[in-house]
Structures are given as C-alpha cells and as structure tokens.
Design an enzyme around this catalytic site. Structure first.
Site, PDB file in Angstrom:
ATOM      1  N   HIS A 114       0.131   2.884  -7.529  1.00  0.00           N
ATOM      2  CA  HIS A 114      -0.920   3.868  -7.454  1.00  0.00           C
ATOM      3  C   HIS A 114      -2.015   3.559  -8.341  1.00  0.00           C
ATOM      4  O   HIS A 114      -2.788   4.532  -8.881  1.00  0.00           O
ATOM      5  CB  HIS A 114      -0.595   5.289  -7.871  1.00  0.00           C
TER       6      HIS A 114
ATOM      7  N   THR B  88      -1.745   5.517   2.097  1.00  0.00           N
ATOM      8  CA  THR B  88      -3.039   4.498   2.153  1.00  0.00           C
ATOM      9  C   THR B  88      -2.984   3.617   3.280  1.00  0.00           C
ATOM     10  O   THR B  88      -2.285   2.989   3.781  1.00  0.00           O
ATOM     11  CB  THR B  88      -2.968   3.732   0.747  1.00  0.00           C
TER      12      THR B  88
ATOM     13  N   LEU C 176       0.856  -1.237  -0.052  1.00  0.00           N
ATOM     14  CA  LEU C 176      -0.024  -0.114   0.039  1.00  0.00           C
ATOM     15  C   LEU C 176       0.916   1.368   0.144  1.00  0.00           C
ATOM     16  O   LEU C 176       1.874   1.337   0.754  1.00  0.00           O
ATOM     17  CB  LEU C 176      -0.836  -0.115   1.354  1.00  0.00           C
ATOM     18  N   ASP C 177       0.544   2.165  -0.805  1.00  0.00           N
ATOM     19  CA  ASP C 177       0.918   3.581  -0.658  1.00  0.00           C
ATOM     20  C   ASP C 177       1.221   4.012   0.748  1.00  0.00           C
ATOM     21  O   ASP C 177       0.524   3.840   1.703  1.00  0.00           O
ATOM     22  CB  ASP C 177       0.309   4.726  -1.423  1.00  0.00           C
ATOM     23  N   LYS C 178       2.316   5.103   0.955  1.00  0.00           N
ATOM     24  CA  LYS C 178       2.426   5.387   2.280  1.00  0.00           C
ATOM     25  C   LYS C 178       1.168   6.105   2.896  1.00  0.00           C
ATOM     26  O   LYS C 178       1.066   5.942   4.066  1.00  0.00           O
ATOM     27  CB  LYS C 178       3.756   6.546   2.025  1.00  0.00           C
TER      28      LYS C 178
END
Length: 232
Positions: free
Chosen positions: A184, A105, A101-103
């Site tokens: 993303h 998210t 997961l993105d930072k």
C-alpha cells in the site's frame, strides 16, 4: 539450455524434484538415461523425456495485463485472482507476478515464467520506477512535492520511504513515481501526509507503458521491443 530449465519451463515439475527424480532414472535424453540435470540440451534438436512424458519446449512467456479492480494479484486465492482472467493455456504455466497491485488498484501488471525477469523488475536495487495515476479525497497541497522528494515517514511501520516523485495534475489528481513496492505504499505516502487516495492506477513500469488499447481485464504478450526496455 540446461535440461532442468527446459523441464521447468514446461511446468512438469520443480527443479528440486527434477534433480531427485533424475537420479532415479526419470530423465532420458536422446534415448539415454541422464542423471545430471545441469546437462545442456538444444530444445530444437534433442529429444527429452521426463517421467515418461515428452518435454515440449517453449520460450518464456511475458504478459502485460490491464488489471481491473476486484482481483487479487496472486496465482492462487479463494477470491478471484488475476490468473483467473487468463486463458486455459496460460493458467497451466508457472507464472510469477511483477509488482503486485492491491485488490482495488487498476492498471499495468506483468506476469511471466521468467523468474530472473520478475526479480529484476521487483528488486529495489534495480531502481525501476513504477508510475501511478492518483486521485485523492482532498486537495493536494503543493508542499507534498517536496515531502515526497525528501522521503515520507511511514508511521505505522516506523519506516522512511525512499524519495518519490509527485507531479500535481489537478486539484485532486497527480502522477506519482516510486522505486519500491512496499505494501500500500502510494496510499500510505498520502495518508501519512493527511490525505487519502480514492483511485489508483499504475500506468508504467520503467519505460514500459500500459497499452492504451488494452481494456480493463485484457492482456497480451510483450513484444521484443518492450522486452528490450528491461535488458538494455
């Protein structure tokens, strides 16, 4: 099980090093030097020493985490990672992460010592849906439902995304389901259709849903019933 897998699970060395060192006499099973790292052992019966250290066997570990914002989905980085959240015992394990997961998210993240399990979850060929709660900057137009089903063109990568499912919950809130893990991706699906994601949370991977009793930053091991969701 293979003795090199047993040693690897104990996080004592890589399989390549185990094979090389075994040829030099570093592997001892029940008092005998063994040079074949594919040798089968019973962890509950056989006594295994590697490089002079007793090999204590444990089963693979499977962790569900409710990832908070601000942490990188990596096992090591100069910035805080999801591994930094774990207790010291888990930090010593050779963990891999399924579906990074993105930072910024939040939500469901799976960490495990079982590489095959991680690969099954992350491989697009498995067609395992990842489900997200999304909040956008602008109103979500009904036309996006069909656009997602057709597969959104990601202009910056010259890439046609796989068909995705979009269910509009409110003017600016929706549920999105995707079967691939491009960088993303969910944010890009919206940005390429003229909107922007401002909040993103993963709530399910396949049939496994994020435990509602796990607060952000909390984690626990998966139970047998949850593991069976990926083996049946």
């Amino acid at each position: 099980m293979r003795v090199d897998k047993m040693i690897g699970n104990a996080n004592l060395d890589t399989r390549r090093n185990i094979k090389r060192n075994a040829k030099k006499g570093a592997l001892v099973i029940n008092g005998d030097i063994v040079k074949d790292t594919s040798t089968q052992v019973d962890p509950n019966v056989d006594e295994v020493f590697y490089m002079g250290e007793f090999v204590e066997y444990f089963e693979n570990i499977y962790i569900m985490m409710n990832k908070p914002q601000g942490y990188i989905s990596s096992t090591y980085d100069v910035d805080p990672t999801v591994v930094d959240i774990l207790d010291d015992f888990y930090k010593t394990l050779d963990l891999s992460i399924a579906g990074r997961l993105d930072k910024d998210t939040r939500g469901l993240l799976i960490l495990s010592t079982d590489g095959n399990f991680i690969h099954k979850i992350t491989s697009p060929n498995s067609n395992i849906e990842k489900t997200y709660e999304v909040e956008t900057r602008d109103l979500i137009d009904e036309s996006l439902v069909e656009e997602f089903l057709q597969g959104v063109y990601i202009a910056e990568d010259n890439y046609q995304a796989r068909p995705a499912k979009l269910k509009i919950i409110d003017d600016k809130k929706a549920i999105v389901k995707v079967t691939e893990g491009k960088f993303h991706l969910v944010k890009r699906l919206f940005s390429n259709l003229g909107n922007e994601v401002v909040e993103l949370k993963r709530i399910a991977i396949g049939e496994l849903r994020l435990d509602p009793f796990l607060n952000e930053g909390d984690y626990r091991e998966l139970n047998e019933k949850e593991l069976a969701l990926f083996t049946n």
